[in-house]
Design a protein around this motif. Structure first.
Motif, PDB file in Angstrom:
ATOM      1  N   ALA A 148     -42.853   0.580  33.013  1.00  0.00           N
ATOM      2  CA  ALA A 148     -42.036  -0.091  34.031  1.00  0.00           C
ATOM      3  C   ALA A 148     -41.779   0.830  35.222  1.00  0.00           C
ATOM      4  CB  ALA A 148     -40.718  -0.561  33.420  1.00  0.00           C
ATOM      5  N   ARG A 175     -42.798   0.188  39.109  1.00  0.00           N
ATOM      6  CA  ARG A 175     -41.760   0.221  40.138  1.00  0.00           C
ATOM      7  C   ARG A 175     -42.057   1.280  41.194  1.00  0.00           C
ATOM      8  NH1 ARG A 175     -38.336  -2.146  43.247  1.00  0.00           N
ATOM      9  NH2 ARG A 175     -37.884  -3.501  41.476  1.00  0.00           N
ATOM     10  N   GLU A 199     -35.276  -3.223  35.558  1.00  0.00           N
ATOM     11  CA  GLU A 199     -35.687  -4.602  35.829  1.00  0.00           C
ATOM     12  C   GLU A 199     -34.690  -5.340  36.729  1.00  0.00           C
ATOM     13  OE1 GLU A 199     -36.217  -6.102  31.896  1.00  0.00           O
ATOM     14  OE2 GLU A 199     -38.288  -5.371  31.736  1.00  0.00           O
TER      15      GLU A 199
END
Length: 350
Positions: free
Chosen positions: A67, A71, A253
């Motif tokens: 993640a 990002r 998130e």
């Protein structure tokens, strides 16, 4: 025990158990975010079931690293190292790239934990003084060492070295450059693209500040895969708990939530800067979630610090060269900052 207490005093400014008594404390001394983490973090923590808790966590924090790569714009998790807070990653950098007896380059003043990590590893800090306005001096670019620790924005001043200055450093320095961006989400720009541009660059981030997760101990390092491989040789087997991994992933998130929290801190930072300046404090331009309030009047800075503590308002005082006339003040909520300003007016007028 004595050494542990000295570390706590050096890093936090107080030892738990020695806080002022008699009511609620306004805690503006350790640069926590005054606002809570994303509600999605709490949902993720509640979703961790007993069957998950009885098992070991993923030793590589794979989902979180993937993640982060997405990002931060990197091709794979091989560019990402997850750590038990930024402090673990700093310790790993010292252990991985410096031999006992060697030097570690840092500006002065800087994050006080650097020196503690060097003492524990048997190496020496090689400080180069920042200029009067907390900029990097010419000497910094030519001082040799196997490792450079650069806090950007600087702690405790809050001043951020320009991207051009950091680029010059990465090109000139014959060693590893750690760009410690613990506070960079509160700043106007960042150096997150530098590991892709420079073989010797490591950019470190923490979720303790902007993401409001100081108690969860979540840190990230971004670097070339060959540098990440060196980190993996020295990290603990399970360095991030299953709860930390769940919280980190949920926080990442919900990035807009963090950005909204940061925006509130930046707004209050500007208001607090104006108010302190009008009272006679000199405030270097801060790109962080704290201010270095320099004071040349009466009473002196130590007395102001102690008087605030007596009123159950904690700020940070450094009994150190170039800092004895200053207080480092975390940007709290508007209400906390108003209480601080009211107390300062009473102290200074007296």
């Amino acid at each position: 025990m004595k050494y542990t207490r000295s570390i706590l005093k050096d890093v936090q400014g107080y030892v738990p158990g020695e806080q002022p008594k008699g009511g609620p404390i306004i805690k503006l001394n350790t640069n926590e975010n005054p606002y809570p983490p994303s509600p999605k973090v709490l949902e993720a923590l509640r979703a961790v079931g007993p069957d998950t808790l009885r098992k070991y966590p993923d030793p590589m924090s794979t989902a979180f690293r993937e993640a982060c790569a997405k990002r931060y714009g990197y091709p794979s998790a091989d560019w990402i190292m997850a750590g038990n807070g930024g402090d673990e990653l700093l310790a790993l950098a010292v252990r991985s790239f410096v031999d006992p007896g060697q030097d570690v380059l840092a500006s002065y003043p800087t994050y006080s934990l650097y020196e503690i990590l060097c003492q524990l590893h048997g190496c020496q800090m090689r400080y180069v003084d920042l200029t009067d306005d907390f900029a990097l001096p010419e000497e910094f670019y030519t001082t040799p060492a196997p490792l450079c620790l650069l806090t950007r924005p600087n702690a405790p001043s809050g001043v951020s070295a320009s991207r051009a200055a950091v680029e010059r450093l990465c090109k000139a320095f014959n060693g590893i450059v750690v760009i410690d961006e613990a506070y960079v989400d509160f700043a106007d720009d960042h150096c997150l693209d530098f590991p892709e541009r420079f073989e010797n660059a490591i950019v470190m981030r923490t979720f303790s500040k902007s993401f409001s997760l100081a108690s969860m101990r979540i840190g990230v390092a971004v670097a070339r895969p060959e540098i990440i491989a060196e980190f993996l040789k020295t990290k603990d087997s399970y360095n991030m708990s299953v709860l930390s991994q769940a919280a980190a992933l949920a926080a990442l998130e919900d990035y807009p939530y963090m950005e909204a929290s940061v925006a509130k801190v930046r707004t209050t930072r500007a208001r607090l800067t104006d108010a302190l300046t009008s009272m006679g404090f000199r405030i270097p331009p801060s790109q962080s979630n704290f201010l270095l309030a320099q004071w040349r009047g009466k009473p002196d800075a130590r007395t102001i610090f102690e008087s605030l503590r007596d009123r159950r308002i904690l700020v940070r005082y450094f009994d150190a060269r170039r800092l004895v006339d200053a207080l480092r003040i975390t940007v709290g909520t508007d209400e906390e900052c108003d209480a601080l300003l009211a107390a300062l007016r009473e102290i200074i007028i007296q």
